[in-house]
Motif scaffolding. Sequence first.
Motif, PDB file in Angstrom:
ATOM      1  N   ALA A  60      35.794 -65.661   8.944  1.00  0.00           N
ATOM      2  CA  ALA A  60      35.186 -64.680   8.055  1.00  0.00           C
ATOM      3  C   ALA A  60      34.916 -63.410   8.861  1.00  0.00           C
ATOM      4  O   ALA A  60      34.459 -63.477   9.988  1.00  0.00           O
ATOM      5  N   PRO A  61      35.227 -62.249   8.284  1.00  0.00           N
ATOM      6  CA  PRO A  61      35.037 -61.003   9.036  1.00  0.00           C
ATOM      7  C   PRO A  61      33.601 -60.841   9.492  1.00  0.00           C
ATOM      8  O   PRO A  61      32.668 -61.182   8.787  1.00  0.00           O
ATOM      9  N   GLN A  62      33.465 -60.331  10.678  1.00  0.00           N
ATOM     10  CA  GLN A  62      32.145 -60.009  11.205  1.00  0.00           C
ATOM     11  C   GLN A  62      32.226 -58.604  11.769  1.00  0.00           C
ATOM     12  O   GLN A  62      33.196 -58.243  12.422  1.00  0.00           O
ATOM     13  N   PHE A  63      31.221 -57.824  11.482  1.00  0.00           N
ATOM     14  CA  PHE A  63      31.167 -56.441  11.926  1.00  0.00           C
ATOM     15  C   PHE A  63      29.929 -56.216  12.772  1.00  0.00           C
ATOM     16  O   PHE A  63      28.954 -56.970  12.686  1.00  0.00           O
ATOM     17  N   TYR A  64      29.974 -55.157  13.551  1.00  0.00           N
ATOM     18  CA  TYR A  64      28.818 -54.709  14.305  1.00  0.00           C
ATOM     19  C   TYR A  64      28.549 -53.270  13.875  1.00  0.00           C
ATOM     20  O   TYR A  64      29.441 -52.423  13.950  1.00  0.00           O
ATOM     21  N   VAL A  65      27.348 -53.021  13.395  1.00  0.00           N
ATOM     22  CA  VAL A  65      26.963 -51.682  12.981  1.00  0.00           C
ATOM     23  C   VAL A  65      26.060 -51.117  14.070  1.00  0.00           C
ATOM     24  O   VAL A  65      25.027 -51.700  14.393  1.00  0.00           O
ATOM     25  N   GLU A  66      26.486 -49.987  14.622  1.00  0.00           N
ATOM     26  CA  GLU A  66      25.730 -49.330  15.688  1.00  0.00           C
ATOM     27  C   GLU A  66      25.214 -47.989  15.195  1.00  0.00           C
ATOM     28  O   GLU A  66      25.875 -47.319  14.408  1.00  0.00           O
ATOM     29  N   GLY A  67      24.053 -47.625  15.675  1.00  0.00           N
ATOM     30  CA  GLY A  67      23.484 -46.335  15.313  1.00  0.00           C
ATOM     31  C   GLY A  67      22.293 -46.020  16.184  1.00  0.00           C
ATOM     32  O   GLY A  67      21.942 -46.786  17.088  1.00  0.00           O
ATOM     33  N   GLU A  68      21.673 -44.883  15.909  1.00  0.00           N
ATOM     34  CA  GLU A  68      20.516 -44.463  16.694  1.00  0.00           C
ATOM     35  C   GLU A  68      19.429 -43.929  15.779  1.00  0.00           C
ATOM     36  O   GLU A  68      19.699 -43.457  14.681  1.00  0.00           O
ATOM     37  N   VAL A  69      18.213 -44.050  16.275  1.00  0.00           N
ATOM     38  CA  VAL A  69      17.054 -43.513  15.569  1.00  0.00           C
ATOM     39  C   VAL A  69      16.353 -42.582  16.544  1.00  0.00           C
ATOM     40  O   VAL A  69      16.194 -42.904  17.720  1.00  0.00           O
ATOM     41  N   TYR A  70      15.963 -41.442  16.054  1.00  0.00           N
ATOM     42  CA  TYR A  70      15.278 -40.489  16.912  1.00  0.00           C
ATOM     43  C   TYR A  70      14.076 -39.877  16.204  1.00  0.00           C
ATOM     44  O   TYR A  70      13.918 -40.009  14.992  1.00  0.00           O
ATOM     45  N   CYS A  71      13.240 -39.227  16.995  1.00  0.00           N
ATOM     46  CA  CYS A  71      12.087 -38.494  16.483  1.00  0.00           C
ATOM     47  C   CYS A  71      12.505 -37.031  16.392  1.00  0.00           C
ATOM     48  O   CYS A  71      12.907 -36.436  17.388  1.00  0.00           O
ATOM     49  N   GLU A  72      12.411 -36.471  15.203  1.00  0.00           N
ATOM     50  CA  GLU A  72      12.764 -35.070  14.993  1.00  0.00           C
ATOM     51  C   GLU A  72      11.491 -34.230  15.102  1.00  0.00           C
ATOM     52  O   GLU A  72      10.693 -34.189  14.172  1.00  0.00           O
ATOM     53  N   VAL A  73      11.307 -33.603  16.239  1.00  0.00           N
ATOM     54  CA  VAL A  73      10.071 -32.871  16.516  1.00  0.00           C
ATOM     55  C   VAL A  73      10.052 -31.488  15.881  1.00  0.00           C
ATOM     56  O   VAL A  73       8.987 -30.907  15.695  1.00  0.00           O
ATOM     57  N   CYS A  74      11.209 -30.927  15.544  1.00  0.00           N
ATOM     58  CA  CYS A  74      11.273 -29.589  14.946  1.00  0.00           C
ATOM     59  C   CYS A  74      11.435 -29.617  13.428  1.00  0.00           C
ATOM     60  O   CYS A  74      11.490 -28.554  12.799  1.00  0.00           O
ATOM     61  N   ARG A  75      11.563 -30.808  12.854  1.00  0.00           N
ATOM     62  CA  ARG A  75      11.715 -30.970  11.414  1.00  0.00           C
ATOM     63  C   ARG A  75      12.886 -30.151  10.876  1.00  0.00           C
ATOM     64  O   ARG A  75      12.789 -29.495   9.848  1.00  0.00           O
ATOM     65  N   THR A  76      14.019 -30.206  11.582  1.00  0.00           N
ATOM     66  CA  THR A  76      15.204 -29.433  11.210  1.00  0.00           C
ATOM     67  C   THR A  76      16.222 -30.248  10.431  1.00  0.00           C
ATOM     68  O   THR A  76      17.191 -29.690   9.929  1.00  0.00           O
ATOM     69  N   ASP A  77      16.075 -31.545  10.362  1.00  0.00           N
ATOM     70  CA  ASP A  77      17.018 -32.449   9.704  1.00  0.00           C
ATOM     71  C   ASP A  77      18.349 -32.551  10.432  1.00  0.00           C
ATOM     72  O   ASP A  77      19.356 -32.940   9.849  1.00  0.00           O
ATOM     73  N   PHE A  78      18.386 -32.179  11.710  1.00  0.00           N
ATOM     74  CA  PHE A  78      19.566 -32.395  12.539  1.00  0.00           C
ATOM     75  C   PHE A  78      19.128 -32.579  13.991  1.00  0.00           C
ATOM     76  O   PHE A  78      18.068 -32.107  14.412  1.00  0.00           O
ATOM     77  N   ILE A  79      19.940 -33.274  14.745  1.00  0.00           N
ATOM     78  CA  ILE A  79      19.622 -33.508  16.157  1.00  0.00           C
ATOM     79  C   ILE A  79      19.736 -32.191  16.908  1.00  0.00           C
ATOM     80  O   ILE A  79      20.684 -31.429  16.715  1.00  0.00           O
ATOM     81  N   ASN A  80      18.739 -31.930  17.747  1.00  0.00           N
ATOM     82  CA  ASN A  80      18.753 -30.720  18.565  1.00  0.00           C
ATOM     83  C   ASN A  80      18.208 -31.047  19.954  1.00  0.00           C
ATOM     84  O   ASN A  80      17.925 -32.208  20.247  1.00  0.00           O
ATOM     85  N   LYS A  81      18.054 -30.051  20.785  1.00  0.00           N
ATOM     86  CA  LYS A  81      17.655 -30.301  22.171  1.00  0.00           C
ATOM     87  C   LYS A  81      16.241 -30.852  22.311  1.00  0.00           C
ATOM     88  O   LYS A  81      15.880 -31.370  23.354  1.00  0.00           O
TER      89      LYS A  81
END
Length: 169
Positions: free
Chosen positions: A28-49
Motif C-alpha cells: 500500500a502506498p506510503q508517503f512522507y509529508v515534510e514541512g516547516e512551521v515558523y513564527c512570523e514576527v512582522c505579520r507579513t504573511d510570508f517568510i522574511n529575514k
Amino acid sequence: MASLTQTRILFIAALSFVSLAGTANSSAPQFYVEGEVYCEVCRTDFINKFSELMPGAKVKLECKGEGEGNITYSIEGETNEKGLYNLAVEGDHEDEECEITLVKSSRPDCDEVPDEGFAVTPNSRITLTQHNGVHGITRHANPLAFAKKEFAPPCAEFLKQIAVDSDDD
C-alpha cells in the motif's frame, strides 16, 4: 519419515503464505509529508529575514472525502528542533482533499493563527496519490506560520525597505 517431510512442507508453505501476505499488505502506498512551521514576527504573511523556525509546534494532516465532515484520514505531528515536521502517511488518497493545518504553538509570545491577508485559512493542501504523475514518496507542504501578538520593532524599517505599508507607521 514421510510425516516429517510432510510437516516440513506444510511449515514451508505456511511460512511462504505469511511472507506473501506481509508483502501484499506493505505494498500500500506510503508517503512522507515534510514541512516547516515558523513564527512570523512582522505579520507579513510570508517568510522574511526576521521569521523564526518554531521547534515543538503541532500540526495536523487531514484528508476528507465527499460530503461535509467526512474525514477519512488524520494524523498529528510535531516539529523537531529545527522547526521541521515529517509525517508518515499510509494509503493512497487520490479522491480526497488533504491539508496540513496548525494545531498548537510552542511559544506563548507567538501563538496567534493568522486570519488576514494571504493567510485567511492558514493551511497547506497536499496531493497524496501515486496516480498523478508525481514520482517519489515525499511530498513537501508549504510553510505555515503562527504570528506574534505584537509587531516586532525592527519590522517597521524592514517593511519600508521592501515597500510594504505597515499599520503601525
